[in-house]
Design a protein around this motif. Structure first.
Motif, short mmCIF file in Angstrom:
data_model
loop_
_atom_site.label_atom_id
_atom_site.label_comp_id
_atom_site.label_asym_id
_atom_site.label_seq_id
_atom_site.Cartn_x
_atom_site.Cartn_y
_atom_site.Cartn_z
N ALA A 199 1.38 -2.05 -0.26
CA ALA A 199 -0.14 0.05 -0.40
C ALA A 199 0.81 0.91 0.40
O ALA A 199 2.00 1.56 0.18
CB ALA A 199 -0.87 0.22 1.38
N TYR A 200 0.48 2.55 -0.21
CA TYR A 200 1.04 3.61 -0.38
C TYR A 200 0.14 4.39 0.37
O TYR A 200 -0.85 4.51 0.09
CB TYR A 200 1.89 3.81 -1.01
N ALA A 201 0.62 5.56 0.28
CA ALA A 201 -0.38 7.27 1.13
C ALA A 201 0.89 8.18 0.69
O ALA A 201 1.68 8.22 1.36
CB ALA A 201 -1.16 7.10 2.57
N TYR A 202 -0.28 9.55 0.78
CA TYR A 202 1.08 10.57 0.91
C TYR A 202 0.81 11.54 2.18
O TYR A 202 -0.15 11.20 3.04
CB TYR A 202 0.35 11.26 -0.35
N VAL B 231 -3.53 3.98 -0.70
CA VAL B 231 -4.42 3.28 -1.68
C VAL B 231 -3.61 1.85 -1.64
O VAL B 231 -2.50 1.56 -1.46
CB VAL B 231 -3.02 3.57 -3.46
N TYR B 232 -4.43 1.04 -1.65
CA TYR B 232 -3.93 -0.83 -1.40
C TYR B 232 -4.34 -1.82 -1.84
O TYR B 232 -5.09 -1.47 -3.30
CB TYR B 232 -5.34 -1.38 0.53
N GLN B 233 -3.30 -2.53 -2.80
CA GLN B 233 -4.02 -3.95 -3.78
C GLN B 233 -3.71 -4.87 -3.14
O GLN B 233 -3.46 -4.88 -1.67
CB GLN B 233 -2.53 -3.47 -4.20
N SER B 234 -5.10 -5.96 -3.55
CA SER B 234 -4.86 -7.21 -3.28
C SER B 234 -5.32 -6.88 -2.31
O SER B 234 -6.71 -6.14 -1.07
CB SER B 234 -3.95 -7.93 -3.49
N ASN B 235 -5.13 -7.94 -0.76
CA ASN B 235 -6.10 -8.08 0.36
C ASN B 235 -5.01 -7.39 1.35
O ASN B 235 -5.69 -7.84 2.68
CB ASN B 235 -6.02 -9.35 0.87
N HIS C 210 1.28 7.71 7.69
CA HIS C 210 1.35 8.67 6.66
C HIS C 210 0.34 10.00 6.52
O HIS C 210 0.45 11.13 6.27
CB HIS C 210 1.81 8.40 5.46
N ASN C 211 -0.95 9.94 6.12
CA ASN C 211 -2.11 10.46 6.12
C ASN C 211 -1.49 11.66 7.35
O ASN C 211 -2.33 12.94 7.49
CB ASN C 211 -3.20 9.95 6.29
N PHE C 212 -1.54 11.18 8.37
CA PHE C 212 -1.46 11.60 9.36
C PHE C 212 0.31 12.20 9.51
O PHE C 212 0.17 13.48 10.39
CB PHE C 212 -1.88 11.38 10.90
N ASN C 213 0.86 12.85 8.90
CA ASN C 213 1.84 13.74 8.91
C ASN C 213 3.10 12.80 9.29
O ASN C 213 3.94 13.45 10.01
CB ASN C 213 1.62 15.09 9.66
N LEU C 214 3.02 11.37 8.80
CA LEU C 214 4.61 10.84 10.12
C LEU C 214 5.20 10.41 8.83
O LEU C 214 4.57 9.59 7.81
CB LEU C 214 3.60 9.61 11.29
N TYR D 209 -7.04 -5.51 4.38
CA TYR D 209 -7.42 -6.06 5.59
C TYR D 209 -6.36 -6.24 7.21
O TYR D 209 -6.90 -7.01 7.95
CB TYR D 209 -7.50 -7.69 5.17
N GLN D 210 -5.64 -5.44 6.20
CA GLN D 210 -4.35 -5.79 7.22
C GLN D 210 -4.74 -4.56 8.41
O GLN D 210 -3.37 -3.76 7.51
CB GLN D 210 -2.75 -6.22 7.19
N PRO D 211 -4.69 -4.84 9.47
CA PRO D 211 -5.18 -3.56 10.28
C PRO D 211 -3.25 -2.68 10.53
O PRO D 211 -3.85 -1.36 10.35
CB PRO D 211 -5.63 -4.09 11.58
N GLY D 212 -2.10 -3.31 10.88
CA GLY D 212 -1.51 -2.82 10.62
C GLY D 212 -0.50 -2.04 9.56
O GLY D 212 -0.08 -0.63 9.31
N VAL D 213 -1.15 -2.64 8.20
CA VAL D 213 -1.06 -2.08 6.88
C VAL D 213 -2.03 -0.54 6.82
O VAL D 213 -1.45 0.38 6.52
CB VAL D 213 -1.43 -2.56 5.75
N GLN D 214 -3.15 -0.63 7.45
CA GLN D 214 -4.16 0.36 7.56
C GLN D 214 -3.28 1.70 8.29
O GLN D 214 -3.31 2.95 8.02
CB GLN D 214 -5.23 0.61 7.94
N VAL D 215 -3.00 1.05 9.63
CA VAL D 215 -2.27 2.14 10.93
C VAL D 215 -1.25 2.83 10.03
O VAL D 215 -1.14 3.39 10.43
CB VAL D 215 -2.50 1.50 11.50
N HIS D 216 -0.39 2.20 8.97
CA HIS D 216 1.22 2.70 8.72
C HIS D 216 0.65 3.65 7.63
O HIS D 216 1.67 4.80 7.71
CB HIS D 216 1.54 0.96 8.17
N GLU D 217 -0.41 3.22 6.70
CA GLU D 217 -0.79 3.89 5.90
C GLU D 217 -1.27 5.13 6.58
O GLU D 217 -0.79 6.67 5.22
CB GLU D 217 -1.52 3.76 4.45
#
Length: 147
Positions: free
Chosen positions: A91-94, A101-105, A119-123, A108-116
């Motif tokens: 995934a990637y985020a600005y 933006v996430y690809q495939s599954n 980034h949106n929250f300026n980290l 579903y992964q909370p760790g990937v969502q939190v990480h991206e």
């Protein structure tokens, strides 16, 4: 509330969207999957890179909703069925932005969502003691899931 009411995740946009925006949102977002809409783009995702794809998705969603993203939304998550060109990312985020933006599954992964969302929250990415990106396995902006 762990965020002390600083962050609220909701699919009720009525407090943020105009009446005209709500009409379009309700036209394309169903009760079956609250907060989710589908957009069909006119490009071949097997032949285009992620940036071309997310730009095509943004243009189509803007057209369907009749306003430009992010509109009344603070965060927007794109899910692409699979990566075909220039892969090697989950995934990637600005940074300091509204889109991830996430690809495939991977969505579903909370760790990937939190990480991206981080980034949106300026980290930015965190590095370990060696100073390299992703070598800090102690927080979500490093790489705690794949150490």
């Amino acid at each position: 509330d762990c965020s002390f009411a600083a962050l609220e995740v909701t699919t009720d946009y009525s407090a943020f969207a105009s009446d005209a925006q709500m009409l379009k949102i309700n036209e394309h977002v169903t009760d079956t999957a609250p907060g989710v809409m589908e957009a069909t783009i006119a490009i071949d995702i097997t032949q285009n890179d992620r940036y071309t794809i997310h730009n095509a998705v943004t243009a189509e969603v803007n057209r369907l909703l009749g306003f430009s993203l992010p509109g009344p939304f603070e965060q927007v998550m794109y899910v692409i069925e699979k990566c075909y060109v220039g892969c090697g990312w989950a995934a990637y985020a600005y940074v300091n932005s509204w889109m991830s933006v996430y690809q495939s599954n991977y969505y579903y992964q909370p760790g990937v969502q939190v990480h991206e969302l981080g980034h949106n929250f300026n980290l930015a990415h965190s590095g370990g003691l060696d100073g390299n990106t992703y070598t800090d396995h102690t927080c979500m902006m490093g790489n705690p899931l794949y150490s």
